[in-house]
Design a protein around this motif. Structure first.
Motif, PDB file in Angstrom:
ATOM      1  N   LYS A 134       9.500   4.732   1.883  1.00 58.03           N
ATOM      2  CA  LYS A 134      10.881   4.662   2.356  1.00 58.03           C
ATOM      3  C   LYS A 134      11.852   4.826   1.190  1.00 58.03           C
ATOM      4  CE  LYS A 134      14.112   1.932   5.115  1.00 58.03           C
ATOM      5  NZ  LYS A 134      14.295   0.720   5.959  1.00 58.03           N
ATOM      6  N   ALA A 135      11.525   4.213   0.045  1.00 53.55           N
ATOM      7  CA  ALA A 135      12.384   4.350  -1.131  1.00 53.55           C
ATOM      8  C   ALA A 135      12.490   5.807  -1.564  1.00 53.55           C
ATOM      9  CB  ALA A 135      11.845   3.496  -2.278  1.00 53.55           C
ATOM     10  N   LEU A 136      11.366   6.517  -1.550  1.00 54.67           N
ATOM     11  CA  LEU A 136      11.366   7.932  -1.930  1.00 54.67           C
ATOM     12  C   LEU A 136      12.097   8.777  -0.888  1.00 54.67           C
ATOM     13  CD1 LEU A 136       7.726   8.260  -3.305  1.00 54.67           C
ATOM     14  CD2 LEU A 136       9.845   8.351  -4.640  1.00 54.67           C
ATOM     15  N   GLU A 137      11.931   8.441   0.382  1.00 53.31           N
ATOM     16  CA  GLU A 137      12.675   9.158   1.424  1.00 53.31           C
ATOM     17  C   GLU A 137      14.177   8.991   1.220  1.00 53.31           C
ATOM     18  OE1 GLU A 137       9.539   8.898   5.201  1.00 53.31           O
ATOM     19  OE2 GLU A 137      11.047   7.323   4.889  1.00 53.31           O
ATOM     20  N   GLN A 138      14.579   7.780   0.867  1.00 49.57           N
ATOM     21  CA  GLN A 138      15.995   7.524   0.619  1.00 49.57           C
ATOM     22  C   GLN A 138      16.485   8.288  -0.613  1.00 49.57           C
ATOM     23  OE1 GLN A 138      18.538   5.256   2.297  1.00 49.57           O
ATOM     24  NE2 GLN A 138      17.150   6.243   3.744  1.00 49.57           N
ATOM     25  N   ALA A 139      15.648   8.358  -1.627  1.00 49.50           N
ATOM     26  CA  ALA A 139      16.013   9.146  -2.811  1.00 49.50           C
ATOM     27  C   ALA A 139      16.219  10.611  -2.432  1.00 49.50           C
ATOM     28  CB  ALA A 139      14.937   9.010  -3.885  1.00 49.50           C
ATOM     29  N   ARG A 140      15.326  11.135  -1.605  1.00 50.35           N
ATOM     30  CA  ARG A 140      15.446  12.537  -1.175  1.00 50.35           C
ATOM     31  C   ARG A 140      16.705  12.754  -0.352  1.00 50.35           C
ATOM     32  NH1 ARG A 140      13.273  15.793   2.995  1.00 50.35           N
ATOM     33  NH2 ARG A 140      12.295  13.977   3.960  1.00 50.35           N
ATOM     34  N   SER A 141      17.115  11.730   0.388  1.00 54.58           N
ATOM     35  CA  SER A 141      18.273  11.873   1.274  1.00 54.58           C
ATOM     36  C   SER A 141      19.589  12.012   0.512  1.00 54.58           C
ATOM     37  CB  SER A 141      18.364  10.669   2.222  1.00 54.58           C
ATOM     38  OG  SER A 141      18.862   9.514   1.552  1.00 54.58           O
ATOM     39  N   VAL A 142      19.627  11.586  -0.752  1.00 52.90           N
ATOM     40  CA  VAL A 142      20.880  11.680  -1.518  1.00 52.90           C
ATOM     41  C   VAL A 142      20.835  12.798  -2.558  1.00 52.90           C
ATOM     42  CG1 VAL A 142      21.464   9.269  -1.148  1.00 52.90           C
ATOM     43  CG2 VAL A 142      20.153   9.899  -3.190  1.00 52.90           C
ATOM     44  N   LEU A 143      19.756  13.586  -2.560  1.00 51.26           N
ATOM     45  CA  LEU A 143      19.663  14.730  -3.466  1.00 51.26           C
ATOM     46  C   LEU A 143      20.391  15.943  -2.882  1.00 51.26           C
ATOM     47  CD1 LEU A 143      15.949  14.620  -4.687  1.00 51.26           C
ATOM     48  CD2 LEU A 143      17.990  14.414  -6.128  1.00 51.26           C
ATOM     49  N   LYS A 144      21.088  16.666  -3.733  1.00 46.52           N
ATOM     50  CA  LYS A 144      21.683  17.932  -3.331  1.00 46.52           C
ATOM     51  C   LYS A 144      20.568  18.935  -3.031  1.00 46.52           C
ATOM     52  CE  LYS A 144      25.645  17.347  -6.474  1.00 46.52           C
ATOM     53  NZ  LYS A 144      26.339  17.905  -7.662  1.00 46.52           N
ATOM     54  N   PRO A 145      20.838  20.000  -2.289  1.00 49.32           N
ATOM     55  CA  PRO A 145      19.842  21.055  -2.089  1.00 49.32           C
ATOM     56  C   PRO A 145      19.329  21.556  -3.438  1.00 49.32           C
ATOM     57  CG  PRO A 145      21.697  21.386  -0.621  1.00 49.32           C
ATOM     58  CD  PRO A 145      22.092  20.262  -1.535  1.00 49.32           C
TER      59      PRO A 145
END
Length: 281
Positions: free
Chosen positions: A204-215
């Protein structure tokens, strides 16, 4: 909870030594291996007191967030010394490993689990690649230590420059709530060193990190990985409460894949696979 202590004799040293044998024989890696073998060799001469700990992974769900905060708040004043005095940290030259990963930082940077700011001196000296720096941690007391470092200028010149330009921010928060903390995809890279093993829900932490990354954004990790050396060192997790929060048996690449990171751009392992540096997108 603290458990009873026991004595580890020469057999533990032999396990550690054998765990190091597969390391790549670059000059730098060879020196790390030599240093750790020297330390481990010394352990065989006399018994070493360590603590027996519960072999189950430390913390399993979100309900322990408050407990994590209390543990790290309580340990904040001694955290830096605990890690700087660590045999493994010295032998494997953690500062150099941090610098290797952080040299890849660029653009708008988010560091999760910043803690007391052990990474701050090891960002690139040249600040031209970084435009902003944001750090989060669940422990306000830990971040107070990081803020002292950056306000005193005891950090890499690139961060000092960004700080003086008002482009550094510290926020207290839970890594599982990044998408709520930051509105939209704000960051070119997310950085985490030795915190993934602490997060109660690493996927979940990694999913959240991915969610705030730019394309096209990247995650930069330096983490403990399941290995023979990790298993040998597992009993040492009981020497301090903050160390007891960390798992040594994560499958870092598997966690990244499960969180939706489909491309591994670079990977480097150290100490027979005990430590893994990964850049993924």
């Amino acid at each position: 909870m603290r458990a009873h202590t026991w004595l580890v004799h020469a057999n533990w040293a032999l396990v550690l030594t054998s765990a190091l044998s597969p390391m790549p024989l670059t000059d730098h890696c060879a020196s790390r291996r030599s240093a750790l073998k020297e330390i481990v060799g010394g352990l065989s001469a006399s018994a070493v007191p360590v603590a027996v700990v519960n072999p189950q992974p430390a913390f399993a769900d979100d309900s322990v967030a408050d407990k994590l905060q209390r543990i790290y708040d309580s340990g904040s004043s001694t955290y830096d010394k605990l890690y700087s005095d660590s045999l493994v940290s010295k032998a494997l030259d953690f500062p150099s490993l941090r610098a290797s990963l952080l040299s890849k930082a660029y653009g708008d940077v988010l560091e999760i689990g910043v803690g007391t700011g052990l990474n701050l001196p090891h960002y690139p000296n040249d600040g031209s690649k970084m435009t902003t720096y944001t750090a989060i941690d669940i422990s306000p007391k830990m971040m107070e230590q990081a803020k002292v470092k950056i306000d005193a200028g005891n950090v890499a010149p690139s961060l000092d420059k960004l700080n003086k330009a008002g482009k550094v921010a510290f926020r207290t928060g839970d890594v599982n709530e990044l998408s709520d903390m930051f509105d939209g995809k704000n960051f070119d890279c997310v950085i985490d060193t030795f915190s993934l093993c602490v997060f109660p829900q690493p996927i979940k932490a990694l999913e959240q990190a991915r969610s705030v990354l730019k394309p096209g954004g990247r995650i930069l990790l330096l983490e403990h990985q399941d290995s023979l050396l990790g298993k040998a060192l597992d009993p040492t997790r009981g020497i301090a409460d903050v160390i007891g929060t960390c798992r040594y048996n994560d499958d870092v690449l598997g966690l990244l894949k499960s969180a939706g990171f489909t491309r591994i751009e670079s990977i480097q392992s150290y100490a027979g696979g005990f430590l893994l540096e990964v850049v993924a997108s």
